[in-house]
Design an enzyme around this catalytic site. Structure first.
Site, PDB file in Angstrom:
ATOM      1  N   GLY A  11       0.972  -1.516   0.063  1.00 40.18           N
ATOM      2  CA  GLY A  11       0.060   0.277  -0.067  1.00 40.18           C
ATOM      3  C   GLY A  11       0.718   1.134   0.218  1.00 40.18           C
ATOM      4  N   GLY A  14      -0.713   4.583   0.156  1.00 42.16           N
ATOM      5  CA  GLY A  14      -1.566   5.105   0.965  1.00 42.16           C
ATOM      6  C   GLY A  14      -0.558   6.093   2.085  1.00 42.16           C
ATOM      7  N   ASN A 127      -3.212  -0.924  17.051  1.00 39.29           N
ATOM      8  CA  ASN A 127      -2.502   0.296  16.996  1.00 39.29           C
ATOM      9  C   ASN A 127      -1.570   0.532  17.445  1.00 39.29           C
ATOM     10  OD1 ASN A 127      -1.560   3.229  18.335  1.00 39.29           O
ATOM     11  ND2 ASN A 127      -3.700   3.627  17.622  1.00 39.29           N
ATOM     12  N   HIS A 158     -11.484   9.733  14.538  1.00 39.97           N
ATOM     13  CA  HIS A 158     -10.474   9.366  13.143  1.00 39.97           C
ATOM     14  C   HIS A 158     -10.633  10.748  12.289  1.00 39.97           C
ATOM     15  CE1 HIS A 158      -9.533   6.732  15.623  1.00 39.97           C
ATOM     16  NE2 HIS A 158      -8.378   6.281  14.955  1.00 39.97           N
ATOM     17  N   LYS A 162     -11.311   7.843   7.281  1.00 40.69           N
ATOM     18  CA  LYS A 162     -11.580   6.437   7.716  1.00 40.69           C
ATOM     19  C   LYS A 162     -12.792   5.486   7.582  1.00 40.69           C
ATOM     20  CE  LYS A 162     -10.430   3.688  12.427  1.00 40.69           C
ATOM     21  NZ  LYS A 162      -9.184   2.650  11.565  1.00 40.69           N
ATOM     22  N   GLY A 168     -10.275  -0.207  14.780  1.00 40.90           N
ATOM     23  CA  GLY A 168      -9.070  -1.226  15.469  1.00 40.90           C
ATOM     24  C   GLY A 168      -8.895  -1.168  17.386  1.00 40.90           C
ATOM     25  N   THR A 169      -8.463   0.527  17.598  1.00 38.93           N
ATOM     26  CA  THR A 169      -7.920   0.923  18.396  1.00 38.93           C
ATOM     27  C   THR A 169      -9.002   0.876  19.826  1.00 38.93           C
ATOM     28  OG1 THR A 169      -6.246   2.224  17.494  1.00 38.93           O
ATOM     29  CG2 THR A 169      -6.924   2.558  19.861  1.00 38.93           C
TER      30      THR A 169
END
Length: 269
Positions: A11, A14, A127, A158, A162, A168-169
């Site tokens: 990626g 990104g 994270n 965020h 996103k 995920g955190t």
């Protein structure tokens, strides 16, 4: 000759990909040996430094991960769930340490990652920052210390781009709180309240997600009791903290036995 472990970044175009490339290019502990993008991407065949608007770094972007991974001792991957499970199998073939920062993984994805981890080192975390992982440990300890009469709410924010929620955190924090309470998160989790919801369920763990602007990442764990509240908070202002953690994980994984690890292992927590 530089004997530092060779690194591939997936990626590459990104936000995290470019941050990783910049840090890895200036590192004396890792060598950037490959950059991967999806087939048809405009960067394919170009020097990644020039594609990023800077000086050439001698690494050409490819859409062939197998060829790139064959030259590497580590792969860092902040892409998408389907791409990540495909990369996990290829990294395992190459016996390269696979550092996964991809979020939004579901049970099927996790099963395939676990299969790859039988043959290679995989470090996976929602994270990669030191501060967040300390927050996770604190959350578990506080949840363990407080009675279930204390309500737990996790609020995360965020940037507008996103695509998954909760982050995920936030889920890491929820898992830590549930572990501290001795319950399964799926049994206690409440997300996205709307309308006439009724009273809050005793012992539930609530999640709220905010999306806007260029917020890098903010996470609050609120313990609300009768007459008092305890709030644990982490604010990220620079996404390079995640990249630095991923690079640290890639180095830590060298020489480890095949298996699945997380940042708690990397940080010795």
């Amino acid at each position: 000759m530089n004997n530092a472990p060779g690194l591939v970044v997936t990626g590459a175009s990104g936000r995290m990909g470019q941050t990783l490339i910049r840090l890895a290019s200036g590192s004396d502990r890792l060598r950037l040996v490959g950059c991967v993008e999806r087939a048809g991407h405009a960067w394919i065949g170009r020097d990644v430094g020039e594609a990023m608007g800077g000086a050439p770094v001698g690494v050409v972007v490819t859409d062939d991960p197998l060829e790139a991974f064959a030259k590497a001792q580590a792969v860092i991957d902040f892409t998408s769930p389907d791409a990540t499970v495909a990369f996990a199998a290829l990294a395992a073939q190459a016996r390269a340490v696979h550092v996964i920062g991809t979020t939004g993984l579901e049970a099927g994805h996790l099963a395939r990652i676990a299969a790859a981890a039988r043959h290679a080192v995989i470090v996976r975390a929602g994270n990669m920052s030191l501060g967040v992982n300390l927050l996770v440990r604190l959350t578990q300890k506080v949840a363990q210390a407080l009675e279930a009469d204390w309500d737990i709410e996790i609020v995360e924010a965020h940037h507008r781009m996103k695509v998954d929620a909760p982050s995920g955190t936030a889920l890491m924090l929820g898992e830590a709180a549930a572990m501290g309470r001795g319950v399964a998160l799926e049994a206690a989790r409440v997300s996205g309240r709307d309308g006439i919801t009724g009273a809050r369920a005793h012992g539930s763990i609530g999640f709220s997600a905010i999306r806007g602007g260029d917020i890098v990442g903010e996470h609050d764990v609120i313990f609300a009791g009768a007459g008092e509240r305890l709030i644990l908070r982490h604010v990220a202002t620079d996404r390079s903290i995640f990249a630095r953690g991923a690079l640290r994980a890639a180095l830590w994984g060298q020489g480890q036995k095949p298996g699945e690890y997380d940042m708690m292992d990397v940080l010795g927590l």
